[in-house]
Design an enzyme around this catalytic site. Structure first.
Site, PDB file in Angstrom:
ATOM      1  N   HIS A  20       8.522 -30.870  10.774  1.00 32.11           N
ATOM      2  CA  HIS A  20       7.755 -29.641  10.559  1.00 32.11           C
ATOM      3  C   HIS A  20       6.569 -29.848   9.618  1.00 32.11           C
ATOM      4  O   HIS A  20       5.643 -29.048   9.598  1.00 32.11           O
ATOM      5  CB  HIS A  20       8.671 -28.531  10.019  1.00 32.11           C
ATOM      6  CG  HIS A  20       9.821 -28.278  10.935  1.00 32.11           C
ATOM      7  ND1 HIS A  20       9.657 -27.715  12.177  1.00 32.11           N
ATOM      8  CD2 HIS A  20      11.140 -28.565  10.819  1.00 32.11           C
ATOM      9  CE1 HIS A  20      10.830 -27.648  12.782  1.00 32.11           C
ATOM     10  NE2 HIS A  20      11.745 -28.163  11.980  1.00 32.11           N
ATOM     11  N   ASP A  48       0.868  -1.183   0.000  1.00 33.10           N
ATOM     12  CA  ASP A  48       0.000   0.000   0.000  1.00 33.10           C
ATOM     13  C   ASP A  48       0.906   1.234   0.000  1.00 33.10           C
ATOM     14  O   ASP A  48       2.137   1.120  -0.157  1.00 33.10           O
ATOM     15  CB  ASP A  48      -0.998  -0.048   1.176  1.00 33.10           C
ATOM     16  CG  ASP A  48      -0.359   0.242   2.525  1.00 33.10           C
ATOM     17  OD1 ASP A  48       0.882   0.403   2.596  1.00 33.10           O
ATOM     18  OD2 ASP A  48      -1.101   0.312   3.529  1.00 33.10           O
ATOM     19  N   THR A  70       3.218  -0.848   8.683  1.00 32.92           N
ATOM     20  CA  THR A  70       3.774  -1.678   9.759  1.00 32.92           C
ATOM     21  C   THR A  70       4.040  -3.110   9.328  1.00 32.92           C
ATOM     22  O   THR A  70       4.749  -3.847  10.015  1.00 32.92           O
ATOM     23  CB  THR A  70       2.785  -1.762  10.936  1.00 32.92           C
ATOM     24  OG1 THR A  70       1.555  -2.299  10.429  1.00 32.92           O
ATOM     25  CG2 THR A  70       2.548  -0.393  11.560  1.00 32.92           C
ATOM     26  N   CYS A 124       3.217  -3.004   3.935  1.00 31.03           N
ATOM     27  CA  CYS A 124       2.390  -1.845   4.283  1.00 31.03           C
ATOM     28  C   CYS A 124       3.186  -1.028   5.309  1.00 31.03           C
ATOM     29  O   CYS A 124       4.385  -1.264   5.470  1.00 31.03           O
ATOM     30  CB  CYS A 124       1.004  -2.266   4.781  1.00 31.03           C
ATOM     31  SG  CYS A 124       0.955  -3.113   6.364  1.00 31.03           S
ATOM     32  N   HIS A 133      10.898 -23.808   8.841  1.00 31.21           N
ATOM     33  CA  HIS A 133       9.987 -24.520   9.752  1.00 31.21           C
ATOM     34  C   HIS A 133       8.510 -24.358   9.411  1.00 31.21           C
ATOM     35  O   HIS A 133       7.725 -25.262   9.640  1.00 31.21           O
ATOM     36  CB  HIS A 133      10.217 -24.041  11.191  1.00 31.21           C
ATOM     37  CG  HIS A 133      11.506 -24.546  11.775  1.00 31.21           C
ATOM     38  ND1 HIS A 133      11.847 -24.387  13.087  1.00 31.21           N
ATOM     39  CD2 HIS A 133      12.548 -25.213  11.193  1.00 31.21           C
ATOM     40  CE1 HIS A 133      13.035 -24.934  13.305  1.00 31.21           C
ATOM     41  NE2 HIS A 133      13.485 -25.432  12.172  1.00 31.21           N
TER      42      HIS A 133
HETATM   43  C1  RB5 Z   1      -1.824   2.987   6.182  1.00 31.77           C
HETATM   44  O1  RB5 Z   1      -1.804   4.261   6.692  1.00 31.77           O
HETATM   45  C2  RB5 Z   1      -1.446   1.982   7.265  1.00 31.77           C
HETATM   46  O2  RB5 Z   1      -2.512   1.821   8.151  1.00 31.77           O
HETATM   47  C3  RB5 Z   1      -1.055   0.676   6.655  1.00 31.77           C
HETATM   48  O3  RB5 Z   1       0.010   0.868   5.798  1.00 31.77           O
HETATM   49  C4  RB5 Z   1      -0.590  -0.426   7.596  1.00 31.77           C
HETATM   50  O4  RB5 Z   1       0.392   0.028   8.473  1.00 31.77           O
HETATM   51  C5  RB5 Z   1      -1.652  -1.177   8.268  1.00 31.77           C
HETATM   52  O5  RB5 Z   1      -1.396  -2.141   9.009  1.00 31.77           O
END
Ligand code: RB5
Length: 144
Positions: free
Chosen positions: A132, A7, A66, A64, A97
């Site tokens: 595994h 994203d 995080t 994304c 694993h």
């Molecule tokens: C987008 O702002 C953010 O929420 C997305 O990239 C991500 O971190 C969601 O888990």
């Protein structure tokens, strides 16, 4: 084949990782977007990449902000084992694993050089099978 998707929060890191995989690792990779900073919904990119992974028995990379949202979305899809990694040991072990078929990274969490070492560890490591195997089969059973 490797499929990569992101994203807007993962765009910058995606571009670094994409160039690294193409130019340094010399592996084939398809970029499924997004391609600019416009705000998009990460589940859409998880869905698109994971469909290709399942269709082609391929490897996926999802990014994304995080890495959390996109990995949660990916892991809702039967047959996908997506691992969010922040260091290369986990990236290696999740292949060996867990037979992970998708790697998730956080573009706002992990810097480009660390991300490259994580990606490399993930791509060069292989599933060990053996003890595994039945554990992975038990994960698959949970999908039913
Ligand atoms: C987008 O702002 C953010 O929420 C997305 O990239 C991500 O971190 C969601 O888990």
């Amino acid at each position: 084949m490797i499929y990569i998707g992101n994203d807007h929060g993962g765009l910058e890191l995606k571009n670094e990782v994409l160039q690294y995989i193409k130019n340094d690792l010399k592996l084939d990779i398809t970029d499924m977007g997004c391609y600019d900073n416009s705000s998009v919904d990460y589940p859409d990119y998880a869905e698109a990449v994971c469909a290709k992974v399942l269709e082609n028995k391929a490897t996926g990379i999802l990014i994304c902000g995080t890495g959390i949202g996109i990995s949660i979305a990916a892991n809702k899809i039967n047959g996908i084992r997506c691992a969010l990694c922040h260091e290369s040991y986990s990236a290696e072990m999740t292949k060996r694993h867990n037979d992970a078929n998708v790697l998730a990274l956080g573009g706002r969490v992990t810097g480009p050089e660390l991300a490259k070492s994580i990606v490399k560890a993930f791509l060069i490591s292989e599933f060990e099978g053996g003890r595994h195997q039945k554990r992975v089969e038990k994960i698959t059973k949970l999908e039913k």
